[in-house]
Design a protein around this motif. Sequence first.
Motif, PDB file in Angstrom:
ATOM      1  N   ALA A 202       0.021   2.688   8.197  1.00 64.62           N
ATOM      2  CA  ALA A 202       1.626   2.751   8.416  1.00 64.62           C
ATOM      3  C   ALA A 202       2.378   2.289   7.417  1.00 64.62           C
ATOM      4  O   ALA A 202       2.200   1.160   7.251  1.00 64.62           O
ATOM      5  N   ILE A 203       2.753   2.714   6.230  1.00 64.21           N
ATOM      6  CA  ILE A 203       4.365   2.431   5.064  1.00 64.21           C
ATOM      7  C   ILE A 203       5.270   2.875   5.123  1.00 64.21           C
ATOM      8  O   ILE A 203       5.578   3.627   5.381  1.00 64.21           O
ATOM      9  N   VAL A 204       6.116   1.309   4.746  1.00 67.36           N
ATOM     10  CA  VAL A 204       7.131   1.936   5.236  1.00 67.36           C
ATOM     11  C   VAL A 204       7.842   1.682   3.369  1.00 67.36           C
ATOM     12  O   VAL A 204       7.630   0.015   2.839  1.00 67.36           O
ATOM     13  N   THR A 205       8.852   2.797   2.915  1.00 66.71           N
ATOM     14  CA  THR A 205       8.910   2.374   1.734  1.00 66.71           C
ATOM     15  C   THR A 205      10.223   3.679   1.440  1.00 66.71           C
ATOM     16  O   THR A 205      10.575   4.197   1.894  1.00 66.71           O
ATOM     17  N   HIS A 206      11.291   3.017   0.702  1.00 66.09           N
ATOM     18  CA  HIS A 206      11.572   4.127  -0.374  1.00 66.09           C
ATOM     19  C   HIS A 206      11.702   4.708  -1.294  1.00 66.09           C
ATOM     20  O   HIS A 206      12.582   6.000  -1.931  1.00 66.09           O
ATOM     21  N   ASP A 207      10.650   4.750  -1.696  1.00 69.23           N
ATOM     22  CA  ASP A 207       9.863   5.389  -2.413  1.00 69.23           C
ATOM     23  C   ASP A 207       9.072   6.460  -2.493  1.00 69.23           C
ATOM     24  O   ASP A 207       7.410   6.118  -1.617  1.00 69.23           O
ATOM     25  N   LEU A 208       9.302   7.333  -2.441  1.00 70.82           N
ATOM     26  CA  LEU A 208       8.433   8.769  -2.247  1.00 70.82           C
ATOM     27  C   LEU A 208       6.925   9.231  -3.174  1.00 70.82           C
ATOM     28  O   LEU A 208       5.785   9.768  -2.253  1.00 70.82           O
ATOM     29  N   GLN A 209       7.320   8.166  -4.659  1.00 67.42           N
ATOM     30  CA  GLN A 209       6.091   8.435  -5.142  1.00 67.42           C
ATOM     31  C   GLN A 209       4.851   7.102  -4.657  1.00 67.42           C
ATOM     32  O   GLN A 209       2.989   7.919  -4.377  1.00 67.42           O
ATOM     33  N   THR A 244      16.206  14.611   2.875  1.00 63.00           N
ATOM     34  CA  THR A 244      15.175  14.971   2.552  1.00 63.00           C
ATOM     35  C   THR A 244      15.362  15.650   0.858  1.00 63.00           C
ATOM     36  O   THR A 244      13.915  15.044   0.395  1.00 63.00           O
ATOM     37  N   ARG A 245      15.710  16.160   0.639  1.00 66.09           N
ATOM     38  CA  ARG A 245      15.859  17.416  -0.261  1.00 66.09           C
ATOM     39  C   ARG A 245      16.074  16.267  -1.751  1.00 66.09           C
ATOM     40  O   ARG A 245      15.479  15.963  -2.383  1.00 66.09           O
ATOM     41  N   ALA A 250      15.292  12.573  -6.502  1.00 67.06           N
ATOM     42  CA  ALA A 250      15.509  11.402  -6.888  1.00 67.06           C
ATOM     43  C   ALA A 250      14.067  10.374  -7.373  1.00 67.06           C
ATOM     44  O   ALA A 250      14.407   9.674  -8.297  1.00 67.06           O
ATOM     45  N   ALA A 251      13.589  10.521  -6.163  1.00 67.99           N
ATOM     46  CA  ALA A 251      12.021  10.271  -6.587  1.00 67.99           C
ATOM     47  C   ALA A 251      10.911  10.868  -7.443  1.00 67.99           C
ATOM     48  O   ALA A 251      10.516  10.051  -8.666  1.00 67.99           O
TER      49      ALA A 251
END
Length: 266
Positions: A202-209, A244-245, A250-251
């Motif tokens: 699992a990876i925690v991130t704010h970057d959806l890319q 989510t949208r 933003a990403a």
Amino acid sequence: MAAVEAHGVRQVYGRGLKDRVVALDGVDLTVQKGESLGIVGESGSGKSTLARILTGIEQPHEGTVLVNGRPLPTAGRAWRERRRQLQLIPQHAGGALDARVTMEQHLAEVVDAHHLAPDRAARRRLIADSLERVGLAAEHGRKRPRQLSGGQQQRVIIARSLLLSPEILFADEPTSALDLLVRRQIVDLLNVTCRGPHRVFAIVTHDLQIVDGLCDRLIVMKNGKIVESGPTETLLSNPQHAYTRQLVTAAFQTTPSALAAVREAG
């Protein structure tokens, strides 16, 4: 049987009413063995707190965490045995590395603590193999943190986490302090070394890319709650929650519907 389960997990920080912060507010989550999960959301959403609780670093204020159907031990020999199978790659590699110690010494501490090598020669080979696995040469083992780039430091942290062949491996914002090119290299490294049919990653991130192409499934967190979850491609192309949208727009600098059209055309 699920590899990791969270039931009604709640985490509260602070004692008084003024200082009280609800970091997690009744989180339920199930992760299967072999699954790669992305935990996304803005700062303060509770995603890092959830990672620390699921890997046993913190104990929840309320709720239960099960690993392979059993409650996570909190102390004693059972905890030490289970802890080696639960690893968290920290957010800031530099802060996790002792400036006075070489990379080889950092890895040797893990090898010796868990009796992974019968003698010095075997330990040296194991450390060299671990560095090579993450794209570093044996000579990097003789260097101290200040002599390595941010990306190289992150590779050492990943190597250290993989030494124990953990069943459950979480990465907390592992690319947040890296430039774009190095970030891509670390994501590729995580994809090759950390994912697998017998491991929860699992990876925690704010970057959806970052999670696009790396994770099978996403959960989106806001204000300590999971507001949406689903397969990565579905969630990015057709998110149901307004938050989510916003994250997707933003990403990717485009709307989810436009992103879906690009995916279909490609």
